[in-house]
Design an enzyme around this catalytic site. Structure first.
Site, PDB file in Angstrom:
ATOM      1  N   ASN A 161      47.017  34.417  33.097  1.00  0.00           N
ATOM      2  CA  ASN A 161      47.372  35.532  32.313  1.00  0.00           C
ATOM      3  C   ASN A 161      48.474  35.694  31.985  1.00  0.00           C
ATOM      4  O   ASN A 161      48.262  36.295  30.950  1.00  0.00           O
ATOM      5  CB  ASN A 161      47.646  36.393  34.021  1.00  0.00           C
ATOM      6  CG  ASN A 161      46.646  36.628  34.822  1.00  0.00           C
ATOM      7  OD1 ASN A 161      45.340  37.409  34.363  1.00  0.00           O
ATOM      8  ND2 ASN A 161      45.643  36.025  35.912  1.00  0.00           N
ATOM      9  N   HIS A 213      47.613  40.914  41.953  1.00  0.00           N
ATOM     10  CA  HIS A 213      47.732  40.088  42.670  1.00  0.00           C
ATOM     11  C   HIS A 213      45.876  39.498  43.105  1.00  0.00           C
ATOM     12  O   HIS A 213      44.973  40.481  43.113  1.00  0.00           O
ATOM     13  CB  HIS A 213      47.223  41.058  43.720  1.00  0.00           C
ATOM     14  CG  HIS A 213      47.998  40.210  45.117  1.00  0.00           C
ATOM     15  ND1 HIS A 213      48.192  39.172  45.591  1.00  0.00           N
ATOM     16  CD2 HIS A 213      46.462  40.956  46.388  1.00  0.00           C
ATOM     17  CE1 HIS A 213      47.814  38.807  47.516  1.00  0.00           C
ATOM     18  NE2 HIS A 213      47.012  39.501  47.161  1.00  0.00           N
ATOM     19  N   GLU A 260      40.782  39.139  36.310  1.00  0.00           N
ATOM     20  CA  GLU A 260      42.117  39.631  35.949  1.00  0.00           C
ATOM     21  C   GLU A 260      42.223  39.058  34.747  1.00  0.00           C
ATOM     22  O   GLU A 260      43.072  39.971  33.988  1.00  0.00           O
ATOM     23  CB  GLU A 260      42.703  38.319  36.828  1.00  0.00           C
ATOM     24  CG  GLU A 260      42.944  38.115  38.142  1.00  0.00           C
ATOM     25  CD  GLU A 260      44.248  37.497  38.689  1.00  0.00           C
ATOM     26  OE1 GLU A 260      44.641  37.271  39.787  1.00  0.00           O
ATOM     27  OE2 GLU A 260      44.300  36.475  37.701  1.00  0.00           O
TER      28      GLU A 260
HETATM   29  C1  GRF Z   1      46.666  34.941  39.613  1.00  0.00           C
HETATM   30  O1  GRF Z   1      45.356  34.426  40.472  1.00  0.00           O
HETATM   31  C2  GRF Z   1      46.858  35.735  40.017  1.00  0.00           C
HETATM   32  O2  GRF Z   1      46.343  37.130  40.875  1.00  0.00           O
HETATM   33  C3  GRF Z   1      48.093  35.249  40.936  1.00  0.00           C
HETATM   34  O3  GRF Z   1      48.334  33.802  40.684  1.00  0.00           O
HETATM   35  C4  GRF Z   1      47.418  33.225  39.414  1.00  0.00           C
HETATM   36  C5  GRF Z   1      47.932  32.847  38.190  1.00  0.00           C
HETATM   37  O4  GRF Z   1      47.232  32.656  37.450  1.00  0.00           O
HETATM   38  N1  GRF Z   1      49.172  35.437  41.346  1.00  0.00           N
HETATM   39  P1  GRF Z   1      47.454  31.914  35.965  1.00  0.00           P
HETATM   40  O5  GRF Z   1      49.395  31.201  36.512  1.00  0.00           O
HETATM   41  O6  GRF Z   1      47.697  33.350  34.948  1.00  0.00           O
HETATM   42  O7  GRF Z   1      46.526  30.891  35.969  1.00  0.00           O
END
Ligand code: GRF
Length: 193
Positions: free
Chosen positions: A16, A105, A175
């Site tokens: 992300n 989330h 996401e």
């Molecule tokens: C995501 O699924 C987010 O919703 C949760 O942790 C994960 C993080 O994934 N809070 P990344 O580190 O961005 O790949």
């Protein structure tokens, strides 16, 4: 709109974070400048930040953690984004940055949020509850875990034989779609204040 200086808090692989970096660089989020990435543990997300020349702070969990975090946040920070950050922010930080911290989330809040609901635990609980949909939610951060106002969410159907892993993959795709939009929306609201 003046550019907002944002700090991104991470604990994991940072996909992300990468999505947000790419969105800022491509002009999809022209209203943001990423000034620092703060990690609460060693994780690949910090490498992603370093690859783009972004300043990184890596904190140690445990004693004085909240003070370390406060010290790591540059005083001219306008906005903070929790992108897979697993530590809980204390009331002082939530109050100081009220309306200026958002979190992503991996479920459809207000369901499947709160203490212990992170990572695979969330997906396992959703599947065990027999839900037909899950999804992702971007929300403001308040002292109550996962309780702040929702900015954006998107749902995805749970398939026959879904596993926590397969659900996590589907939700990551959501996401990547909603996070940049939610950041833009929250920054626009900030501008109106
Ligand atoms: C995501 O699924 C987010 O919703 C949760 O942790 C994960 C993080 O994934 N809070 P990344 O580190 O961005 O790949």
């Amino acid at each position: 709109m003046t550019t907002k200086r944002i700090c991104i808090l991470v604990s994991g692989g940072g996909t992300n974070l990468q999505r947000i970096i790419d969105a800022v660089l491509s002009g999809e989020i022209p209203e943001a400048e990423i000034i620092k990435v703060i990690a609460d543990r060693p994780c690949f997300a910090t490498t992603r930040a370093e690859n783009h020349g972004i300043e990184v702070a890596q904190l140690k969990r445990g004693k004085n953690f909240q003070q370390q975090l406060l010290d790591a946040i540059p005083p001219d920070t306008d906005f903070m984004v929790l992108a897979g950050f697993l530590s809980i922010l204390n009331e002082e930080i939530c109050t100081r940055f009220k309306g200026r911290i958002i979190n992503i989330h991996p479920a459809l809040l207000p369901k499947f949020g709160g203490a212990g609901m992170w990572g695979a635990h969330v997906h396992k609980a959703v599947i065990e509850a027999g839900e037909t949909y899950s999804g992702a939610t971007v929300h403001y951060v308040t002292p109550g875990i996962d309780e702040g106002e929702i900015i954006l969410q998107e749902a995805v159907a749970i398939s026959e034989g879904e596993t926590p892993d397969s659900l996590a993959k589907k939700i990551h795709e959501i996401e990547y779609r909603i996070f940049p939009k939610a950041i833009k929306k929250a920054l626009a609201q900030l501008q109106e204040k």
